[in-house]
Motif scaffolding. Structure first.
Motif, PDB file in Angstrom:
ATOM      1  N   UNK A  15      69.331 -36.643  30.203  1.00 10.02           N
ATOM      2  CA  UNK A  15      68.998 -36.522  28.781  1.00 10.02           C
ATOM      3  C   UNK A  15      67.955 -37.542  28.358  1.00 10.02           C
ATOM      4  N   UNK A  16      68.123 -38.795  28.782  1.00 12.28           N
ATOM      5  CA  UNK A  16      67.186 -39.832  28.363  1.00 12.28           C
ATOM      6  C   UNK A  16      65.826 -39.639  29.031  1.00 12.28           C
ATOM      7  N   UNK A  17      65.824 -39.223  30.287  1.00 15.66           N
ATOM      8  CA  UNK A  17      64.554 -38.945  30.961  1.00 15.66           C
ATOM      9  C   UNK A  17      63.803 -37.832  30.242  1.00 15.66           C
ATOM     10  N   UNK A  18      64.528 -36.780  29.854  1.00 17.04           N
ATOM     11  CA  UNK A  18      63.898 -35.680  29.115  1.00 17.04           C
ATOM     12  C   UNK A  18      63.341 -36.173  27.789  1.00 17.04           C
ATOM     13  N   UNK A  19      64.092 -37.036  27.098  1.00 19.67           N
ATOM     14  CA  UNK A  19      63.631 -37.570  25.813  1.00 19.67           C
ATOM     15  C   UNK A  19      62.375 -38.414  25.990  1.00 19.67           C
ATOM     16  N   UNK A  20      62.324 -39.234  27.049  1.00 25.19           N
ATOM     17  CA  UNK A  20      61.161 -40.075  27.275  1.00 25.19           C
ATOM     18  C   UNK A  20      59.945 -39.259  27.709  1.00 25.19           C
TER      19      UNK A  20
END
Length: 320
Positions: A15-20
């Motif tokens: 999720x955080x990788x996608x957000x970044x």
């Protein structure tokens, strides 16, 4: 020994990788919209408020929001800083490049540390001061400023200054928002984008927003994708990941931004400028991970009532 990665942490990492990655495409959306920075931010907060507000309403979080007059006031103040932080960052895209502006903008963690020490007496160790000095040495390299820039009217220097001012405003928002407890970060983010609507209305030039073509698609994307979807992904990830992993994954954002700037516009930083990037990255990680646990940017809010202090509503070192 390190603990094994749990399914929750793997999901949070995704999720955080996608957000970044989404954060890294922000600059392209801003430039391709063709709108002025004030117009871009106005429509970002407008469409972002609709997207984020719809998600929050669907989850039923408005009924027990947890705000008090004090915390609501802090959220509003943080919103003022965040909104103008975006304005100056987007202006710096025009006068420097997406790559340079984004890397310069990632001096945010150092402002948070310095502001915490200046405004609230938070402990500033010699090690932190040393790493901040390293980061600003990297900043000098990344900026690529030459004597010719001083003689050429200062346009490029103005862009560097705009990115630094954006980082300072982000730091102010972070310091203010850290004082808010008992409120879901999604709700703080919603207040901050709602504040931007009346705040930017006097500066928006609607006469320059003719037509209903692709330009509007970029602006809608900034609100729905880079404000609604991105924040939902970030906050879900923060609740599942340790601070160390969040700090490392935050640098996916500038990496993707630099790749996008090169792929779409052919811009890239020079060799000497590139030498400054690892200095800023290393110093940022050292300063971020040295913070006390209570000041870490990872609110533990998933699956329960919000209890921990909430971070500011932008992408990590976010985060534009």
């Amino acid at each position: 020994m390190t603990s094994p990665t749990t399914p929750s942490q793997r999901r949070g990492t995704t999720q955080l990788t996608a957000a970044m990655v989404l954060s890294g495409t922000l600059g392209v959306f801003v430039v391709e919209s063709g709108a002025s920075p004030f117009n871009v931010v106005f429509f970002r907060v407008l469409f972002g408020a609709l997207a984020l507000g719809g998600y929050i309403a669907a989850r039923g979080w408005l009924r027990e929001h947890g705000f008090t007059p004090r915390t609501l006031g802090l959220a509003v103040l943080g919103g003022v800083f965040i909104v103008f932080n975006w304005v100056f960052l987007f202006q710096s895209y025009e006068t420097t490049s997406i790559s340079v502006a984004t890397v310069v903008y990632h001096t945010q963690p150092f402002y948070v540390v310095l502001l915490g020490a200046l405004l609230f007496g938070e402990r500033l160790t010699a090690a932190k001061v040393g790493w901040i000095a390293v980061a600003f040495a990297g900043l000098i390299l990344v900026s690529g400023v030459t004597p010719g820039d001083f003689a050429a009217g200062g346009g490029y220097l103005l862009g560097i200054g705009q990115a630094l001012l954006a980082a300072l405003l982000y730091g102010l928002s972070t310091v203010v928002t850290k004082r808010i407890t008992g409120v879901r970060p999604h709700l703080i983010a919603l207040v901050q984008v709602l504040v931007g609507i009346p705040l930017l209305l006097p500066f928006a030039d609607f006469g320059a927003m003719g037509g209903t073509g692709a330009d509007w698609g970029w602006l809608v994307g900034l609100g729905v994708i880079h404000t609604g979807l991105m924040y939902v992904l970030m906050y879900a990830a923060y609740a599942q990941l340790p601070t160390a992993k969040i700090a490392v994954l935050a640098f996916v954002y500038p990496a993707v931004a630099m790749v996008m700037d090169w792929a779409v516009y052919g811009h890239h930083i020079g060799l000497v400028q590139a030498l400054g990037v690892p200095l800023i990255v290393a110093a940022s990680l050292k300063v971020t991970l040295a913070r006390p646990r209570a000041a870490a940017p990872a609110p533990r809010t998933a699956g329960r009532a919000p209890e921990a202090a909430s971070r500011t509503a932008t992408p990590v070192a976010s985060e534009a």
